[in-house]
Motif scaffolding. Structure first.
Motif, PDB file in Angstrom:
ATOM      1  N   UNK B 403       0.789  -1.238   0.000  1.00 24.04           N
ATOM      2  CA  UNK B 403       0.000   0.000   0.000  1.00 24.04           C
ATOM      3  C   UNK B 403       0.819   1.285   0.000  1.00 24.04           C
ATOM      4  N   UNK B 404       1.965   1.306   0.698  1.00 30.46           N
ATOM      5  CA  UNK B 404       2.712   2.567   0.738  1.00 30.46           C
ATOM      6  C   UNK B 404       3.192   2.971  -0.646  1.00 30.46           C
ATOM      7  N   UNK B 405       3.554   1.963  -1.459  1.00 34.55           N
ATOM      8  CA  UNK B 405       4.019   2.268  -2.811  1.00 34.55           C
ATOM      9  C   UNK B 405       2.830   2.508  -3.724  1.00 34.55           C
ATOM     10  N   UNK B 406       1.800   1.652  -3.567  1.00 32.93           N
ATOM     11  CA  UNK B 406       0.619   1.800  -4.419  1.00 32.93           C
ATOM     12  C   UNK B 406       0.007   3.182  -4.242  1.00 32.93           C
ATOM     13  N   UNK B 407       0.033   3.649  -3.018  1.00 34.40           N
ATOM     14  CA  UNK B 407      -0.526   4.964  -2.731  1.00 34.40           C
ATOM     15  C   UNK B 407       0.126   6.026  -3.602  1.00 34.40           C
ATOM     16  N   UNK B 408       1.434   5.944  -3.762  1.00 36.01           N
ATOM     17  CA  UNK B 408       2.120   6.975  -4.543  1.00 36.01           C
ATOM     18  C   UNK B 408       1.875   6.797  -6.028  1.00 36.01           C
ATOM     19  N   UNK B 409       1.825   5.538  -6.472  1.00 36.03           N
ATOM     20  CA  UNK B 409       1.498   5.318  -7.882  1.00 36.03           C
ATOM     21  C   UNK B 409       0.151   5.957  -8.168  1.00 36.03           C
ATOM     22  N   UNK B 410      -0.753   5.799  -7.217  1.00 33.44           N
ATOM     23  CA  UNK B 410      -2.107   6.315  -7.394  1.00 33.44           C
ATOM     24  C   UNK B 410      -2.136   7.833  -7.356  1.00 33.44           C
ATOM     25  N   UNK B 411      -1.595   8.426  -6.297  1.00 31.65           N
ATOM     26  CA  UNK B 411      -1.722   9.883  -6.173  1.00 31.65           C
ATOM     27  C   UNK B 411      -0.844  10.635  -7.167  1.00 31.65           C
ATOM     28  N   UNK B 412       0.253  10.014  -7.589  1.00 24.26           N
ATOM     29  CA  UNK B 412       1.056  10.685  -8.606  1.00 24.26           C
ATOM     30  C   UNK B 412       0.579  10.338 -10.014  1.00 24.26           C
ATOM     31  N   UNK B 413      -0.486   9.545 -10.089  1.00 19.16           N
ATOM     32  CA  UNK B 413      -1.138   9.246 -11.377  1.00 19.16           C
ATOM     33  C   UNK B 413      -0.160   8.710 -12.402  1.00 19.16           C
ATOM     34  N   UNK B 414       0.700   7.785 -11.976  1.00 13.19           N
ATOM     35  CA  UNK B 414       1.730   7.295 -12.894  1.00 13.19           C
ATOM     36  C   UNK B 414       1.092   6.607 -14.098  1.00 13.19           C
ATOM     37  N   UNK B 415       0.032   5.845 -13.853  1.00 11.82           N
ATOM     38  CA  UNK B 415      -0.576   5.096 -14.959  1.00 11.82           C
ATOM     39  C   UNK B 415      -1.066   6.029 -16.061  1.00 11.82           C
ATOM     40  N   UNK B 416      -1.865   7.033 -15.687  1.00  7.07           N
ATOM     41  CA  UNK B 416      -2.395   7.909 -16.729  1.00  7.07           C
ATOM     42  C   UNK B 416      -1.302   8.770 -17.328  1.00  7.07           C
ATOM     43  N   UNK B 417      -0.298   9.118 -16.546  1.00 10.41           N
ATOM     44  CA  UNK B 417       0.801   9.898 -17.127  1.00 10.41           C
ATOM     45  C   UNK B 417       1.526   9.082 -18.166  1.00 10.41           C
ATOM     46  N   UNK B 418       1.684   7.781 -17.876  1.00  8.40           N
ATOM     47  CA  UNK B 418       2.342   6.924 -18.862  1.00  8.40           C
ATOM     48  C   UNK B 418       1.559   6.925 -20.174  1.00  8.40           C
ATOM     49  N   UNK B 419       0.270   6.736 -20.046  1.00  3.91           N
ATOM     50  CA  UNK B 419      -0.563   6.690 -21.251  1.00  3.91           C
ATOM     51  C   UNK B 419      -0.491   8.015 -21.996  1.00  3.91           C
ATOM     52  N   UNK B 420      -0.576   9.115 -21.253  1.00  2.00           N
ATOM     53  CA  UNK B 420      -0.577  10.422 -21.912  1.00  2.00           C
ATOM     54  C   UNK B 420       0.747  10.670 -22.612  1.00  2.00           C
ATOM     55  N   UNK B 421       1.835  10.303 -21.970  1.00  2.00           N
ATOM     56  CA  UNK B 421       3.145  10.526 -22.586  1.00  2.00           C
ATOM     57  C   UNK B 421       3.279   9.697 -23.865  1.00  2.00           C
ATOM     58  N   UNK B 422       2.851   8.443 -23.776  1.00  3.66           N
ATOM     59  CA  UNK B 422       2.953   7.570 -24.940  1.00  3.66           C
ATOM     60  C   UNK B 422       2.048   8.071 -26.053  1.00  3.66           C
ATOM     61  N   UNK B 423       0.871   8.538 -25.664  1.00  8.01           N
ATOM     62  CA  UNK B 423      -0.075   9.058 -26.654  1.00  8.01           C
ATOM     63  C   UNK B 423       0.519  10.247 -27.383  1.00  8.01           C
ATOM     64  N   UNK B 424       1.267  11.078 -26.649  1.00  6.29           N
ATOM     65  CA  UNK B 424       1.788  12.282 -27.270  1.00  6.29           C
ATOM     66  C   UNK B 424       3.065  12.044 -28.041  1.00  6.29           C
TER      67      UNK B 424
END
Lengths: 310, 445, 306
Positions: B403-424
């Motif tokens: 959870x401590x790591x998942x929390x940061x993945x979640x609040x820093x929105x790593x997943x959507x940032x990855x998608x957005x970067x790849x999309x661009x």
């Protein structure tokens, strides 16, 4: 004789402490100190102390249970986002201040050029953005930029163009944030420059006109030198305030898209408060201070030097 | 005379005992009365706070507790600010509403509530996996799941547009009152439908921003591919095949989403639906509730249903709120009693009704309350909202990482940032490398 | 000195002549261009508040319908009346007023003597202190609110006085933002008052305090009023500190109240938000409209002297 002596001595003894105390309080340095004491206390307790406390916080581990020295800072240097934030903050601050100064300068000249009876109402209208609380006016801009309901896009689409992603595209988002900042801040520059313009003696211009100077020469050789001090002060003040800006970015873009409009203050908030890593947030905020201090020292030194010369 | 008194007293005692049967063990000592302050989440649905207020007041009167309630919004992360400040200062409310990750974040500052949870599970049934994942640390329960604010962010589709442009009848797929017939509702069908609707000018309104709506959708899709950035042991698995598959899918999907999706916040998809521009959004029924008021012709075409399934299963994002007791509280027994009062079957039903079906209790036995069957128009639009037939796995983005790591993945929105970067335009490998360094940064203690 | 005896309009005219483009340029044309550009800039400045008004007059169904956003088809005062009669909004307003007025008083009590001492009474360290005051602006609010929160909690443990989540904590925090700049403004303003004035008073035997109160303050009143207005505007507009330090609804001030109670996360009621924003912006605007000259004079006091 002894009685008289005693009486004299006692009279002398009584009057001495009283006058010394009174003199003490009348001394310039004491009075000055007392006058400035509330100011010193206020700043020491509620600005200086918390600031040092946050330096301490910045050197703690994430869970705040042990001292890690400069580890937070070195960690930040390895983050790609950190350098992006540095770049963005500098570009934002410098661009916004340049445009605010430029627009303020131009508009000040415009207002100065019209007959002075009419100046008052124009001044009044132009200062409105500065008077409205920024948090509230940014809400209006947020609505103006809304992806689905933007009033600007309505006009643009009406004229046949495509909708602009004011906060959706990185470049446009940066533009929008700078635009709102200019809207709020330019009136301040305008007012300061206008006052400075008014204090430039008219006969300097008349003499220059007789000598056949063009408007550019008048600007360069008369206006700008006379206004140098005020330009320096307003630029410094605005640079500091713009660099540390929180409200506009927070409300308009929350740092997005993909962190491309984050400034130090908003990113510190995001990582520190929302990310639960308070020491890291404190370290990010602290990066603002050295940059601003250097700028402040340079410009202040410039002012002082010229002040001494004058 | 004496007999009468005794009888009356005993009568009162027994009835009081019956109604506060569960509360009795906690309110036994005289000091339990006193004062209590509760920081609730401020409900988005107008009137949503009222039921909660009434329940607490009724309880407070009965237990003679002087209660103070604050309703604190999540807009501008005001509730998170409050949590951070109260944890730092070790003072504040007694009970607070903690969103998703925050009980874990403040595990050391929360009063364990195992006793409450045992009782509540007995009473209301088991809790779902997400609540277990988020609510327990080191085997102890940190907080109890709250009804207010807990939600599933599943699809809410336009019946007419999906039928017309994508050829999908969502009402037949998820009929009101009976089990779903959704074997064909896969990510591939979903993608095709997205492409068709985009072409027709009614794109799916799914964000790629950094607020929870966008992150939750990304989380569910990644989980449907069994793609994890960090596995449950804390090992970084960013550069795995499943992640690559998920990214490839997302790139195709992102191509048919609104162009400014990377800047969407939690309100953007609501506006997308209410303005009539979208055929589908991923959101709890608050958007539909607003449409009911402002755009009824849109509202009566809305249908809330299940998530599409992927290679690894059908996952839907469940976002629980929790009610936790700070361990610096001075009235923990009253706090526990209050929490029990808020978790009875009747209390929960009342809160769900007041929220128009938005609030989702986390307990098994409570997924079929009347409210969802009856809300409309159109009638039955919310029937499948609480996942009554258990046909999708409730989960949360970045689970099952620690959870401590998942929390940061979640609040820093790593997943959507990855998608957005790849999309661009960024190359997939570069995006993955970036994500890897980000995640490694989260490993700091 | 003859120039200063000229009437303002003729010096402006001379200025306009002097600035009016190439030699022989028509003054009328220059004026027309000036007015044109001024209209453009004024339009830019006033457009957002105007838009706030337009949106505030709409119902939320009209807003969702997404017709022409620049025109109101069915104007309604409902948003404004709902807000003005709502006890919640009235509490916000009341809190804002009380806090702003008290903060102004506190600020003046601290700033005026300090500015007087720093500009008039050259003592050891006055230069450093004056610069230091200005430098406090370098310390941003986002850095300070957590250590401050912790300090107030400790204070409560020692003295039992509750500061957190009370509106009066703002009375401690806002002055950190208003006092430095007000002191700075007034130093600049005081510097423009001839030194002979207080020197004469001192020679006559007045104490420093008397000099300040009886002689200086009346002469410096315009600058003081200007600083007062500035302090009020800053206090009224604060967002981050009240956001962080006040949570209960009855303790909120307007800026935070509007942004948090009216904006309900994924359900935005923009008509009411804009109406609320306009009502929240009204007091500083009204004060500004009536006291504009003082406002501007104070801001620019430093400009002419530098």
């Amino acid at each position: 004789m002894a009685q008289i002596a005693v009486r004299d001595r006692s009279a002398f003894a009584e009057s001495r402490p009283r006058s010394t105390v009174r003199e003490f309080f009348q001394q310039k340095s004491t009075v000055a100190f007392l006058f400035t004491l509330p100011l010193i206390l206020l700043i020491a307790a509620l600005v200086v102390y918390p600031a040092f406390y946050s330096i301490y916080l910045a050197m703690l581990s994430k869970r705040m249970d042990r001292f890690v020295g400069l580890a937070n800072f070195t960690f930040l240097f390895t983050r790609e986002t950190f350098w992006m934030v540095v770049k963005q903050s500098c570009i934002f601050a410098i661009t916004a201040v340049i445009f605010k100064a430029l627009i303020g300068f131009i508009v000040a000249h415009l207002v100065h050029a019209i007959p002075s009876e009419g100046q008052r109402k124009w001044r009044g209208m132009l200062l409105v953005p500065w008077v409205i609380p920024p948090a509230l006016s940014t809400l209006a801009w947020l609505w103006l930029f809304d992806p689905s309901y933007s009033a600007f896009n309505y006009i643009i689409e009406g004229l046949g163009g495509g909708p602009i992603p004011w906060t959706g595209d990185a470049l446009w988002a940066r533009f929008s944030v700078i635009l709102v900042n200019i809207w709020i801040g330019a009136p301040f520059f305008m007012i300061m420059y206008l006052a400075a313009l008014k204090s430039v003696p008219a006969e300097l211009y008349e003499v220059a006109a007789i000598d056949g100077a063009s408007w550019f020469q008048k600007l360069w050789y008369i206006t700008l030198p006379m206004m140098r001090n005020i330009i320096a002060i307003t630029t410094l003040f605005s640079l500091i305030v713009t660099f540390a800006n929180f409200d506009i970015v927070r409300i308009l873009t929350a740092g997005g898209p993909i962190d491309q409009t984050h400034m130090f203050a908003t990113w510190a908030f995001k990582l520190g408060i929302e990310g639960g890593d308070i020491p890291l947030g404190a370290s990010i905020s602290l990066f603002m201070v050295p940059i601003l201090t250097i700028a402040a020292i340079f410009i202040l030194r410039d002012i002082n030097k010229r002040g001494e010369r004058m | 005379m004496a007999k009468l008194k005794v009888t009356r007293r005993r009568f009162l005692q027994t009835t009081a005992a019956a109604s506060t049967m569960i509360a009795a063990p906690f309110v036994r000592d005289a000091n339990a009365a006193g004062s209590l302050s509760i920081g609730f989440w401020d409900h988005w649905v107008p009137g949503g706070n009222k039921a909660t207020e009434e329940i607490v007041r009724a309880w407070a009167e009965k237990e003679k507790v002087d209660v103070k309630m604050d309703f604190i919004t999540s807009q501008g992360n005001k509730n998170l600010l409050t949590i951070a400040a109260e944890a730092q200062a070790k003072s504040g409310h007694d009970i607070f509403a903690f969103p998703t990750w925050w009980p874990q974040q403040h595990a050391e500052s929360l009063e364990p509530v195992d006793d409450l949870m045992t009782e509540l599970i007995k009473q209301n049934g088991n809790v779902n996996g997400t609540v277990e994942y988020l609510g327990r640390a080191k085997g102890r329960w940190l907080a109890i799941p709250a009804t207010n604010g807990s939600q599933i962010k599943g699809p809410c589709s336009r019946i007419d547009l999906m039928k017309q442009h994508a050829g999908i009848d969502v009402q037949a797929m998820y009929p009101a009152g009976s089990a779903p017939k959704a074997e064909n509702w896969t990510l591939d069908t979903f993608l095709k439908a997205a492409e068709a609707c985009h072409k027709a000018g009614f794109a799916f309104g799914i964000g790629l921003g950094q607020t929870t709506d966008s992150v939750d959708t990304a989380g569910a899709i990644f989980q449907s591919f069994d793609a994890h950035l960090v596995d449950k042991n804390g090992k970084v698995t960013v550069k795995s095949d499943n992640v690559r598959k998920a990214m490839e899918f997302y790139k195709k999907l992102a191509a048919v989403l609104p162009p400014d999706a990377p800047a969407w916040d939690d309100a953007s998809n609501n506006k997308w639906l209410v303005s009539g521009r979208g055929a589908l959004i991923m959101n709890p029924p608050s958007a539909w509730a607003v449409a009911k008021r402002d755009a009824p012709q849109v509202a009566e075409q809305c249908w809330t249903h299940g998530f599409p399934s992927g290679p690894a299963g059908r996952f839907a994002p469940f976002l629980p709120y929790f009610w936790g007791i700070w361990n610096f509280s001075k009235n923990k027994s009253a706090a526990k009693s209050a929490l029990l009062a808020l978790s009875t079957h009747d209390a929960i039903a009342k809160m769900v009704a007041a929220s128009g079906g938005y609030d989702l209790p986390a307990y098994e036995k409570l997924t079929t309350l009347k409210t969802w069957a009856e809300e409309g128009p159109p009638k039955g639009t919310l029937y499948h909202y609480p996942n009554p037939h258990n046909h999708q796995t409730l989960s949360i983005a970045a689970a099952p990482a620690p959870p401590a790591i998942a929390f940061q993945i979640y609040t820093q929105a790593v997943l959507t940032k990855m998608v957005a970067r790849h999309l661009q335009g960024e190359a997939l490998e570069k995006t993955l490398a970036w994500a890897e360094t980000e995640v490694e940064g989260f490993m700091r203690t | 000195m003859a120039a200063t005896a000229l009437s303002p309009s003729s010096s402006a005219a001379a200025q306009a002549d002097a600035d009016a483009g190439p030699v022989g340029g028509d003054r009328k044309w220059a004026l027309r261009w000036a007015y044109l550009f001024l209209c453009i800039f004024a339009g830019f400045a006033l457009m957002p508040p105007l838009y706030m008004l337009i949106t505030g007059l709409k119902t939320s169904s009209e807003i969702s319908a997404a017709r022409n956003p620049w025109w109101v088809y069915h104007p309604t005062l409902a948003n404004f009346t709902e807000l003005l009669t709502s006890p919640v909004f009235q509490t916000f307003f009341k809190n804002s007023v009380i806090v702003a007025v008290l903060v102004v008083a506190i600020t003046m009590l601290i700033s005026v003597p300090a500015a007087f001492a720093l500009s008039r009474m050259k003592f050891w360290g006055s230069g450093i202190l004056a610069t230091g005051v200005f430098l406090t602006y370098l310390v941003p609010e986002t850095l300070l609110f957590i250590p401050l929160f912790k300090m107030f909690a400790t204070f409560r443990d020692w003295t039992g006085i509750e500061l957190i989540n009370r509106w009066y904590v703002l009375l401690l925090l806002y002055p950190t933002l208003t006092v430095p700049f007000c002191t700075w403004i007034m130093i600049g303003y005081f510097a423009s008052i001839p030194k002979e004035l207080d020197e004469a008073a001192l020679i006559d035997g007045a104490s420093w305090t008397q000099t300040l109160m009886k002689i200086f303050v009346p002469v410096a009143l315009p600058g003081i009023i200007a600083a007062t207005i500035f302090a009020f505007t800053v206090a009224w507009a604060q967002f981050l500190y009240p956001l962080a330090f006040t949570t209960s609804q009855d303790q909120l001030v307007l800026s935070v109240g509007i942004a948090t109670t009216l904006i309900r996360a994924d359900v935005f009621n923009w008509g009411q938000i804009m109406a609320g924003a306009l009502l929240g912006a009204a007091p500083p605007l009204i004060i500004y409209a009536f006291l504009m000259d003082y406002y501007i004079a104070g801001l620019t006091a430093g400009a002419t002297k530098g």
